[in-house]
Design a protein around this motif. Structure first.
Motif, PDB file in Angstrom:
ATOM      1  N   ARG A 218      -0.050   3.140  -6.954  1.00  0.00           N
ATOM      2  CA  ARG A 218      -0.349   3.778  -8.233  1.00  0.00           C
ATOM      3  C   ARG A 218      -0.532   5.273  -8.044  1.00  0.00           C
ATOM      4  O   ARG A 218      -1.364   5.709  -7.249  1.00  0.00           O
ATOM      5  CB  ARG A 218      -1.622   3.151  -8.810  1.00  0.00           C
ATOM      6  CG  ARG A 218      -2.142   3.798 -10.063  1.00  0.00           C
ATOM      7  CD  ARG A 218      -1.313   3.443 -11.254  1.00  0.00           C
ATOM      8  NE  ARG A 218      -2.014   3.761 -12.479  1.00  0.00           N
ATOM      9  CZ  ARG A 218      -1.450   3.726 -13.672  1.00  0.00           C
ATOM     10  NH1 ARG A 218      -0.213   3.351 -13.791  1.00  0.00           N
ATOM     11  NH2 ARG A 218      -2.132   4.032 -14.752  1.00  0.00           N
ATOM     12  N   LEU A 219       0.263   6.058  -8.747  1.00  0.00           N
ATOM     13  CA  LEU A 219       0.135   7.509  -8.684  1.00  0.00           C
ATOM     14  C   LEU A 219      -0.940   7.966  -9.662  1.00  0.00           C
ATOM     15  O   LEU A 219      -0.892   7.651 -10.850  1.00  0.00           O
ATOM     16  CB  LEU A 219       1.469   8.172  -9.036  1.00  0.00           C
ATOM     17  CG  LEU A 219       1.457   9.705  -9.101  1.00  0.00           C
ATOM     18  CD1 LEU A 219       1.059  10.301  -7.761  1.00  0.00           C
ATOM     19  CD2 LEU A 219       2.819  10.227  -9.539  1.00  0.00           C
ATOM     20  N   SER A 232      -7.536  13.842 -17.695  1.00  0.00           N
ATOM     21  CA  SER A 232      -6.564  13.397 -16.719  1.00  0.00           C
ATOM     22  C   SER A 232      -5.972  12.082 -17.169  1.00  0.00           C
ATOM     23  O   SER A 232      -6.668  11.243 -17.727  1.00  0.00           O
ATOM     24  CB  SER A 232      -7.247  13.199 -15.355  1.00  0.00           C
ATOM     25  OG  SER A 232      -7.859  14.401 -14.947  1.00  0.00           O
ATOM     26  N   VAL A 233      -4.718  11.888 -16.909  1.00  0.00           N
ATOM     27  CA  VAL A 233      -4.028  10.666 -17.298  1.00  0.00           C
ATOM     28  C   VAL A 233      -3.173  10.210 -16.140  1.00  0.00           C
ATOM     29  O   VAL A 233      -2.770  10.999 -15.303  1.00  0.00           O
ATOM     30  CB  VAL A 233      -3.130  10.883 -18.538  1.00  0.00           C
ATOM     31  CG1 VAL A 233      -3.965  11.238 -19.738  1.00  0.00           C
ATOM     32  CG2 VAL A 233      -2.095  11.964 -18.264  1.00  0.00           C
ATOM     33  N   PRO A 234      -2.850   8.905 -16.077  1.00  0.00           N
ATOM     34  CA  PRO A 234      -1.934   8.443 -15.045  1.00  0.00           C
ATOM     35  C   PRO A 234      -0.564   9.038 -15.268  1.00  0.00           C
ATOM     36  O   PRO A 234      -0.179   9.345 -16.390  1.00  0.00           O
ATOM     37  CB  PRO A 234      -1.922   6.916 -15.244  1.00  0.00           C
ATOM     38  CG  PRO A 234      -3.126   6.625 -16.071  1.00  0.00           C
ATOM     39  CD  PRO A 234      -3.375   7.843 -16.884  1.00  0.00           C
ATOM     40  N   ALA A 235       0.184   9.182 -14.202  1.00  0.00           N
ATOM     41  CA  ALA A 235       1.528   9.751 -14.301  1.00  0.00           C
ATOM     42  C   ALA A 235       2.417   8.855 -15.125  1.00  0.00           C
ATOM     43  O   ALA A 235       2.358   7.632 -15.026  1.00  0.00           O
ATOM     44  CB  ALA A 235       2.124   9.923 -12.901  1.00  0.00           C
ATOM     45  N   ALA A 236       3.258   9.475 -15.973  1.00  0.00           N
ATOM     46  CA  ALA A 236       4.198   8.704 -16.777  1.00  0.00           C
ATOM     47  C   ALA A 236       5.199   8.023 -15.873  1.00  0.00           C
ATOM     48  O   ALA A 236       5.649   8.569 -14.882  1.00  0.00           O
ATOM     49  CB  ALA A 236       4.936   9.639 -17.749  1.00  0.00           C
ATOM     50  N   GLY A 237       5.533   6.772 -16.227  1.00  0.00           N
ATOM     51  CA  GLY A 237       6.509   6.036 -15.449  1.00  0.00           C
ATOM     52  C   GLY A 237       5.921   5.279 -14.281  1.00  0.00           C
ATOM     53  O   GLY A 237       6.652   4.654 -13.522  1.00  0.00           O
TER      54      GLY A 237
END
Length: 293
Positions: A218-219, A232-237
């Protein structure tokens, strides 16, 4: 000519005309009967065709329903297969949790044994990472032996006896900066491919001044302290949204942790998924966050 002769002539002509007319009428009646027979046959044929069309329509509906049911079943099976593959990959990674993959460690040109490899790894752990009390279960090279003669030594897979030892090695990976030696988790091929696809996103985030690192596959992308005006948000894709490999996302001072509880840091190099001194700032921030929690 007298009237009797005319009368007889007219009667004779009348009989001849009547006979001819009756013949014509009979011929038309015969034709009408033939047409009526053909019409009857055509009507029966049309009714039969209509019945067949209705049967075909009903069969089509049945086939469409069966096809829809099969599509639903196939989608369920595909979903199940994907879930099972995900679990298998997770289980394989879990069995490798005591492993690390070291690249860049010099290799003897001919006949290096796994005992010699273990000794070399122990020296790196003790001299470079200041981890003298680490117990190795095994260390061996991966790949064809012919690669040893090239300028790129084969990678080493190291298995530790204690789970805390590879964690400590990852924490101290920044001390290998400039040595050409890199440490990374030993993940299954599917997990490595997932991470590889996300390296461009991680590189872009770091170029934008953000903190980017991996938690397993998980990035995670976070704003730095001086850039927290946006959450902050998780990377798209990222591939495992809501799955067992989910990372944590920081919003202000709150942290959402994944079910497996694992934490990893990876550098931005895309070739062999390395953790090195190039990710020092990222590692230090992750370690501080871990100590706080």
């Amino acid at each position: 000519m007298d009237l009797d002769a005319v009368k007889v002539l007219l009667e004779s002509q009348e009989r001849t005309f009547r006979s001819a007319l009756e013949l014509v009428v009979e011929q038309w009646k015969e034709r009408i009967r033939l047409v009526e027979g053909k019409m009857t046959d055509l009507t029966k044929s049309l009714e039969f065709s209509q019945a067949e069309i209705l049967d075909l329509k009903n069969n089509e509906k049945v086939l469409q329903k069966l096809n829809k049911d099969k599509q639903v079943a196939v989608e369920e099976l595909q979903s199940r297969v994907a879930e099972l593959n995900h679990r298998l990959n997770y289980q394989e990674d879990y069995t490798r949790r005591n492993n690390l993959r070291i690249s860049g460690l010099k290799e003897q040109p001919v006949g290096e044994t796994w005992e010699q490899t273990a000794v070399n790894v122990s020296k790196i752990l003790e001299d470079k990472l200041q981890l003298p009390s680490v117990n190795l279960e095994r260390a061996h090279r991966v790949g064809p032996a012919a690669a040893a003669a090239s300028s790129h030594p084969r990678a080493v897979v190291v298995r530790f006896k204690n789970f805390s030892d590879p964690e400590a090695a990852i924490r101290n990976a920044s001390k290998l900066k400039g040595t050409g030696i890199y440490i990374n988790e030993d993940l299954c091929p599917a997990s490595l491919e997932i991470k590889k696809k996300q390296f461009p996103l991680m590189k872009k985030a770091r170029e934008d001044g953000k903190i980017a690192f991996f938690r397993h596959t998980r990035l995670i992308i976070r704003e730095r302290i001086d850039q927290r005006s946006s959450s902050s948000v998780p990377a798209a894709g990222s591939p495992h949204v809501g799955a067992g490999f989910s990372g944590w996302v920081a919003h202000g001072d709150s942290t959402v942790r994944p079910p497996d509880g694992t934490e990893r840091v990876s550098s931005e190099t895309t070739g062999d998924r390395r953790v090195s001194g190039d990710s020092t700032g990222c590692q230090q921030r992750v370690l501080r966050d871990r100590k706080k929690t």
